[in-house]
Structure formats: structure tokens, C-alpha cells
Design an enzyme around this catalytic site. Structure first.
Site, short mmCIF file in Angstrom:
data_model
loop_
_atom_site.label_atom_id
_atom_site.label_comp_id
_atom_site.label_asym_id
_atom_site.label_seq_id
_atom_site.Cartn_x
_atom_site.Cartn_y
_atom_site.Cartn_z
N ARG A 25 0.82 -1.22 0.00
CA ARG A 25 0.00 0.00 0.00
C ARG A 25 0.85 1.26 0.00
O ARG A 25 0.32 2.37 -0.18
CB ARG A 25 -0.93 0.01 1.22
CG ARG A 25 -1.96 -1.09 1.22
CD ARG A 25 -2.83 -1.02 2.46
NE ARG A 25 -3.65 0.17 2.45
CZ ARG A 25 -4.93 0.19 2.08
NH1 ARG A 25 -5.52 -0.91 1.67
NH2 ARG A 25 -5.62 1.31 2.12
N ASN A 70 -3.59 8.43 6.53
CA ASN A 70 -3.79 8.12 5.12
C ASN A 70 -4.81 9.13 4.58
O ASN A 70 -5.81 9.40 5.23
CB ASN A 70 -4.37 6.72 4.92
CG ASN A 70 -3.40 5.63 5.32
OD1 ASN A 70 -2.23 5.89 5.56
ND2 ASN A 70 -3.90 4.41 5.41
N HIS A 119 -3.47 4.92 -38.47
CA HIS A 119 -3.87 6.31 -38.28
C HIS A 119 -2.94 7.04 -37.31
O HIS A 119 -3.39 7.92 -36.57
CB HIS A 119 -5.31 6.40 -37.80
CG HIS A 119 -6.30 5.87 -38.77
ND1 HIS A 119 -6.58 6.49 -39.98
CD2 HIS A 119 -7.06 4.74 -38.75
CE1 HIS A 119 -7.47 5.79 -40.64
NE2 HIS A 119 -7.80 4.73 -39.91
#
Length: 608
Positions: free
Chosen positions: A27, A100, A504
Site C-alpha cells: 500500500r 492516510n 492512423h
């Protein structure tokens, strides 16, 4: 994004806190720190880098403390360094905070506090929280936190310890997850249940704008407006071995190889072979409500957005319902149109993605029925939606999503069958689709047997600086996801395109230094894709092709082939994703990258 751990009990806190940080390192891994209360002293240590650096710094120090908090950081405000690492203290060194989220009004609060004589050490928004609590402290830590956080605009999950309340942790949450775990004579605090697995499975999830006082004998929860909250303990279904590597060198490789099981888990009990349809009771919608859906919006971020694109193809093709896929980060800012009969699906592995949460809340405000597709039971998205489907992938530790992605596709496939059978699809066609889905786990097992061959291909190409990924129809989003995986973990620049769009613009980049990965399975656009391959080869490009087993023609046209089991187009995205995950993984390992924790990324993005 960022990890919080806290402990109050009768055991030594430091080993528990460090173990919890290791389980949360996916995390955030810019820096790490710890704060403990011991013998009337608030001891704080923190350092830049991974948790191993913190372990080295505190090694040899003897701690007897039984209360403490810890943090692993993903930087938002202020560069990763020792000063900006959490925890942050107040002016007097009597309390410490881990956080956090993002405090949006921290500049104004900082000016207010500076006028009150507070001096700041770091560049973070978090430090203002510790000083704000100090400013309002008057003998009651919970009330000081309550008053301080009522001044804050933004998102937060915080944990606070103070020398004035040495056996207490105060936590508060708004928009950033926090969970409390109850053990025997001990209580755990974390931003993710994985930090407390092995100690307890009995947890309570805090809701937004709630505060809890955590002590050795339990916890008391109230709202930020001081309304008491009563909540029952829930039991976690995950086991400790689910968050261990199990002999694999990386979590990502383990999770790739778990996909036969995780796809099977996403299907279990949901295939109705008698009625030739899917069974999804968690949607909480009646038959008539499902039949009268006029429009579907799917909102997600990153890898989940690619799964959503596949869902768009599937639902429109088979159920004939208009579908729009929206980046969650853009959805609420463009005044979306929500009409009667609109259903919104919010997809998030963690169930905590800040942008996706904001999108679903905007849709609810405008009157849409909102359904969730997520992995984590008890997550915010699971709680705030009107219904939904769990993907049952189990904990995913590798930052780059693999098994959650294929489980999301599996659930979207089930949704498309369910809706299609209510409208136009015959029983024969429904039976064909659910039979194909039921065969996917064994077909993934067959693909995984070719891991060594895919590694050899990676050895030929891992020094390239750029890649092009091409696919058509259902497999265009697979090309996008393949390119994303390569970017995330190997740091090779890669772009995904619809194969026909190459001419393209991207064709200008083609030369012998830019390999192209082309999904060229035998389907309705096979001949068109072959033409695109020939256009690449005519310009000295190198091609890696995913091709259908038994396709002898393609080997003469490309440089390398990864053969895929025969399947109907409906399930091809599930199968074609697997070799692209393995290709990215092996290239990252060969380039000596941090596979599980790639730079600048975090697993659960809980800030905007």
C-alpha cells in the site's frame, strides 16, 4: 494507499507493528515509521525507503511497549525523506499521528496554527493534524481529535497516541479505510485486514465521519458529532496463507498462477445449467427491474476500467443494452446525465478507490441505482451500493492487478448472460456461453503450462524501450491491459490500440526496435488483424502474436507465437490476458525491477 497499523494489548507492540507494516507494504513503500509509548516517553523512529530500512534502524533496541502505531507511506505532499515520513508529532512531542488521505485545506489550517505559535518541521499535510489536536487538547484526547477533525476538509484515516492517554489509541476515518480487530485482551488497528490476519479474524469497519477510542478491553465508536455507534463484529474469511508467497519468488507470479482457482471461485454457484443462465442474487434487483434496464454506466479506474470496457462489449453484444464506460476520476466533474432506467456499476478491487467512490456517490445523488463489483467484503463500495457482486479473488498483494482483473471479467460475463437471457438470447445460446465459461479455469491451466516458453520470448525482447499492443473487438481492451501491465512493472513504455487504428498514427513509430504484441486469434476479424500484421512486417517491425492453437499460417508471418486454446470469442479476453501478464512479469524480472512494488504506485488508491 499508505498503510496504518496500531496495537493496544498485553504483548510487546513493536514486533506486531512491524509485522503488520510488512503485510501492508504493497500500500506504500516510500518511507516507514513507528511511534510507541514506553515508561512515560513517546519513542518515535522513521526512515525513508522500505520497511527493511526501519527494521535495520530499530534493530538491537529493546522495547517493552504494549501500545503503538506505525505507518508505511505513499507520498502525496512532500518528497519521500525521513522528515516527511510518518508518524508526525505535535510541538511538545507528547502525541503522534499517522494518516492516510489528503487534507485539502491544510494550508489555511497551517496559517491559523502558525499564528498560534506552532512551528512545523515537514512538508506534509499530515503534520497539521498533530498540531491541530494539540491546539484543541484539554485533557480529553477523543474530544481533541473530534474537534480537530471537524475543522478538516479532505480524506483521512488517522491513528493517534498520546502520553496523556498511554494505553489508548484514538482513530478517525473519512474516505480512507480503517478497521478494528478484536483479540483476546488486545485490539488491533489497520487500514487493511491483511495486517491483522494471524492475530484475529473478528473485525469492525469504521464508517465515514466516525471516531473510535481503542483500549485493551475494547473500543467505543461514535460519530464526529458525538453520537454513539453500536456495531457487531464481522468475521474475515481470508486465511494467513492467502497473503504469503507460498514458494513463489513474487506475489504477482503466485497470483497469476492462482487464476484457475480464482476464476472458478467467481463462477461457483453462479452458473445455472438448468435455466441456461447466470444466478447473481447479490444484485438485489427484481426480475422486472433487470428487464427494464435502459442504460448501463460502468465506472472504474486503471485495470478495472479495462475490465469495464470488456463488459461494455459483452453486454451490448449479448444483452443489447447501451453501455457507457466512464473514468471514475472524470465522471463527477462532467455533470453526467442520469435518466430513469439507468444502472451504474462501480468496479474496484479494493472497494475503497477514492475516485470510484466519488463517482458512485454522484450517481446516487442523481437517482441512479448503483451496484458494485469488488473483491473486499465490508469495503466502502460494498456498503454504499444498492447491491452488487463479489469477485471472490482473495487478497491480491501484487500492486499490478492480475487475478482480480480476470475475476472482474468473469463477473461481467455472468452479468451479460443474465441480462441477455431476460431479453433476446435463446436457451441454446445461453447454454453455449455458460459451458464456455465453465471450461475457462482448465483452459487457463493449459496456458500456464507454457510459462517457460513465454519467458524465452521475454528474453528476446526485454531490452526494448517501447512496445505496441494491438487487438480488435473484445480483445482491444485486452491489448490496453497488456500494455498497462508492461508499463507498471517493467517501466517499458507501451501503448495499446485497436489494430485498425495503427495506420492512423502509431505506424509512424514502427521499426525493428519497437516490437508489437498482436492478439490474432481466429475470430470474425482474424483476416483484418493478419493484414495489420503484414503492415508491421513491411516496415521491419517485430511481432509477437497470440494465435489460436492449430493456426499454422501465422508462424510464417510473425517472429514469435504464443498459442492459445480454442475458444468462442465470448471468453477470449479471459484467456488472452494470461500470457500478457506472464510476458510483462518475465520482462520486469529480467530488467531487475521491483515486480510486486513498482515505483510510484500503490495498491489501493484512496486519494484523488
Amino acid at each position: 494507499m499508505c498503510g496504518i497499523v496500531g496495537y493496544v494489548g498485553d504483548k510487546q507492540a513493536v514486533p506486531i507493528l512491524v509485522e503488520g507494516l510488512k503485510r501492508l507494504e504493497y500500500r506504500g513503500y516510500d518511507s516507514a515509521g513507528i511511534a510507541i509509548l514506553e515508561n512515560g516517553t513517546l519513542y518515535l523512529d522513521k526512515t525513508v525507503g522500505k520497511i527493511a530500512n526501519l527494521e535495520t534502524k530499530i534493530r538491537g533496541k529493546k522495547f517493552a511497549a504494549t501500545t503503538g502505531i506505525a505507518h508505511t507511506r505513499w507520498a502525496t505532499h512532500g518528497i519521500p525523506n525521513d522528515i516527511n515520513a510518518h508518524p508526525h508529532m505535535d510541538s511538545n512531542g507528547r502525541l503522534a499521528v499517522v494518516h492516510n488521505g489528503i487534507i485539502e485545506n491544510y494550508r489555511g489550517l497551517k496559517r491559523f496554527l502558525e499564528k498560534r505559535g506552532h512551528q512545523f518541521r515537514s512538508d506534509t499535510d499530515t503534520e497539521i493534524i498533530s498540531h491541530l489536536i494539540e491546539e484543541y487538547y484539554n485533557g480529553d484526547l477523543v474530544e481533541a481529535v473530534r474537534t480537530a477533525m471537524s475543522q478538516v476538509t479532505g480524506t483521512y484515516g488517522i491513528a493517534v497516541v498520546s502520553l496523556d492517554d498511554p494505553d489508548v489509541i484514538v482513530v478517525a476515518r473519512h474516505g480512507s479505510p480503517l478497521v478494528l480487530g478484536m483479540g483476546e485482551g488486545e485490539v488491533f488497528v489497520a487500514s487493511d485486514v491483511s495486517a491483522m490476519l494471524g492475530h484475529t479474524k473478528h473485525v469492525v469497519y469504521l464508517e465515514d465521519r466516525e471516531i473510535a477510542k481503542v483500549a485493551i478491553d475494547g473500543f467505543e465508536i461514535s460519530t464526529i458529532d458525538n453520537v454513539p455507534v453500536s456495531r457487531e463484529l464481522e468475521e474475515i474469511s481470508w486465511d494467513l496463507d492467502m497473503i504469503e508467497k507460498g514458494g513463489y519468488p513474487h506475489f504477482m507470479l503466485k497470483e497469476i498462477f492462482e487464476q484457475p482457482t480464482t476464476v472458478h471461485n467467481a463462477l461457483r454457484g453462479r452458473l445455472n445449467f438448468d435455466e441456461k443462465t447466470a444466478r447473481l442474487n447479490g444484485l438485489n434487483l427484481q426480475f422486472d427491474e433487470l428487464r427494464h434496464i435502459r442504460r448501463i454506466i460502468i465506472t472504474a479506474c486503471g485495470t478495472s476500467w479495462h475490465a469495464a470496457l470488456i463488459g461494455e462489449y459483452l453486454i451490448e453484444e449479448y444483452a443489447r443494452i447501451p453501455v457507457e464506460v466512464e473514468y471514475a476520476s472524470e465522471f463527477r466533474y462532467r455533470s453526467p446525465i442520469i435518466n430513469d432506467g439507468t444502472i451504474l456499476f462501480a468496479i474496484s478491487q479494493s472497494g475503497e478507490t477514492a475516485d470510484t467512490l466519488a463517482a458512485l456517490r454522484e450517481a446516487k445523488r442523481k437517482g441512479a441505482t448503483v451496484l458494485g463489483i469488488c473483491n473486499v467484503v465490508g469495503s466502502t463500495i460494498a456498503r454504499e451500493t444498492d447491491g452488487g457482486v463479489y469477485i471472490h479473488a482473495g487478497p491480491e498483494i501484487g500492486v499490478a492487478s492480475t487475478k482480480a482483473f480476470t475475476s472482474q471479467i468473469t463477473v461481467l460475463s455472468l452479468i451479460s448472460i443474465l441480462l441477455a437471457r431476460m431479453r433476446y438470447m435463446s436457451a441454446d445460446e445461453g447454454g453455449r456461453l455458460i459451458e464456455a465459461l465453465s471450461n475457462v479455469p482448465s483452459q487457463i491451466e493449459e496456458i500456464l503450462k507454457h510459462d517457460a516458453d513465454i519467458k524465452k520470448i521475454a528474453e528476446k525482447y526485454y531490452t526494448a524501450d517501447n512496445f505496441l499492443y494491438l487487438g480488435r473487438g473484445l480483445n482491444f481492451p485486452v491489448a490496453l491491459e497488456g500494455a498497462l501491465k508492461l508499463k507498471e512493472i517493467s517501466y517499458i513504455h507501451a501503448e495499446g490500440y485497436p489494430a485498425a487504428e495503427m495506420k492512423h498514427g502509431p505506424i509512424a513509430l514502427i521499426d525493428d526496435k519497437m516490437p508489437a504484441v498482436v492478439i490474432a486469434i481466429k475470430d470474425g476479424v482474424y483476416e483484418k488483424v493478419i493484414s495489420n500484421i503484414e503492415e508491421i512486417k513491411a516496415r521491419s517491425g517485430r511481432v509477437i502474436a497470440l494465435a489460436t492453437e492449430g493456426d499454422d499460417r501465422i508462424s510464417s508471418l510473425v517472429d514469435d507465437v504464443i498459442y492459445m486454446p480454442r475458444c468462442i470469442p465470448f471468453v477470449s479476453p479471459l484467456l488472452n490476458s494470461i500470457p500478457l501478464q506472464l510476458l510483462a512479469y518475465h520482462m520486469a524480472v529480467l530488467r531487475e525491477c521491483s515486480v510486486d512494488q513498482p515505483r510510484n504506485l500503490a495498491k489501493s488508491v484512496t486519494v484523488e
